[in-house]
Design an enzyme around this catalytic site. Sequence first.
Site, mmCIF file in Angstrom:
data_model
loop_
_atom_site.group_PDB
_atom_site.id
_atom_site.type_symbol
_atom_site.label_atom_id
_atom_site.label_comp_id
_atom_site.label_asym_id
_atom_site.label_seq_id
_atom_site.Cartn_x
_atom_site.Cartn_y
_atom_site.Cartn_z
ATOM 1 N N SER A 188 -24.189 -9.392 -18.808
ATOM 2 C CA SER A 188 -25.065 -9.174 -19.653
ATOM 3 C C SER A 188 -24.329 -8.881 -20.978
ATOM 4 C CB SER A 188 -25.887 -7.722 -19.327
ATOM 5 O OG SER A 188 -26.534 -7.217 -20.301
ATOM 6 N N ASP A 190 -35.691 -12.540 -15.898
ATOM 7 C CA ASP A 190 -34.952 -11.734 -16.858
ATOM 8 C C ASP A 190 -35.546 -11.773 -18.255
ATOM 9 O OD1 ASP A 190 -33.091 -10.443 -18.206
ATOM 10 O OD2 ASP A 190 -31.210 -12.103 -18.149
ATOM 11 N N HIS A 244 -32.968 -8.872 -14.647
ATOM 12 C CA HIS A 244 -31.522 -8.930 -15.427
ATOM 13 C C HIS A 244 -30.575 -8.514 -14.724
ATOM 14 C CE1 HIS A 244 -29.489 -8.844 -19.095
ATOM 15 N NE2 HIS A 244 -29.104 -7.800 -18.999
HETATM 16 C C1 MLT Z 1 -27.850 -5.688 -23.061
HETATM 17 O O1 MLT Z 1 -28.714 -4.829 -22.981
HETATM 18 O O2 MLT Z 1 -26.555 -5.510 -22.971
HETATM 19 C C2 MLT Z 1 -28.474 -7.169 -23.613
HETATM 20 O O3 MLT Z 1 -29.158 -7.399 -22.809
HETATM 21 C C3 MLT Z 1 -27.349 -8.018 -23.838
HETATM 22 C C4 MLT Z 1 -26.579 -7.661 -25.165
HETATM 23 O O4 MLT Z 1 -27.143 -6.875 -25.740
HETATM 24 O O5 MLT Z 1 -25.752 -8.275 -25.574
#
Ligand code: MLT
Length: 225
Positions: A117, A167, A198
């Site tokens: 992520s 996702d 996700h």
């Molecule tokens: C997260 O929640 O970390 C996002 O999906 C990705 C990000 O903010 O870089």
Amino acid sequence: MIEPSRAHPDALTRFVHRFEPARAGGPGFALLLLHGTGGDENDLFSLGEMLAPGAAMLSPRGRVLENGMPRFFRRLREGVFDVPDLQARAVELAEFVAAARDTYALGAMPLVAAGFSNGANIAGALLLAHPGALQGAILLRPMTPYEPESLPSLAGVPVFIGAGTQDPYGTPEEITRLEGLFRRGGARVEVHRADAGHNFTRGDVSAAGEWLAREFALGSAEGAT
Ligand code: MLT
């Protein structure tokens, strides 16, 4: 563009981090573990152990806090990123990697990022902005927060993208854009699409582990310095 400096006095220590040396019989590469939003430097060691048992593992904690949750760069809101901050944080991370190579005697051992992520997003940015810092990357549930004005040469650099078909962040369009950037830079890209959201799945981990073994069949770390 800001260039990373190996000699930055705080390059290593400004990141809270954890390092585990390679065990005998481990692979001849090291992993750079990069956690997701709200994680820390301990989060991905079990993932690393599943991907590459016995590999040396280096894991920094993101230096940005969002409501107390560590991240690797700022976002303005969900899915909207602070690109100048991302660029500055990528420099810091490149400096951290260079300093850690010296401190932990990684020598010329290939360093492969394994990020989830937000950690996958900074790993992707590191490849695109400071291509020498990494020799490969596993990007689990990435997005495309950063597109450089000119693409670096990533000739032959192996990149594994673990996408989830449901996702909400790394949508099919985001994944196609990211894949295209890496391919145009010359990287060797594999996209693994899981029927998932996700969070990554066991299937993602085994596909990424098999990919690692194929791409980095470099022998064992035994006797590595
Ligand atoms: C997260 O929640 O970390 C996002 O999906 C990705 C990000 O903010 O870089």
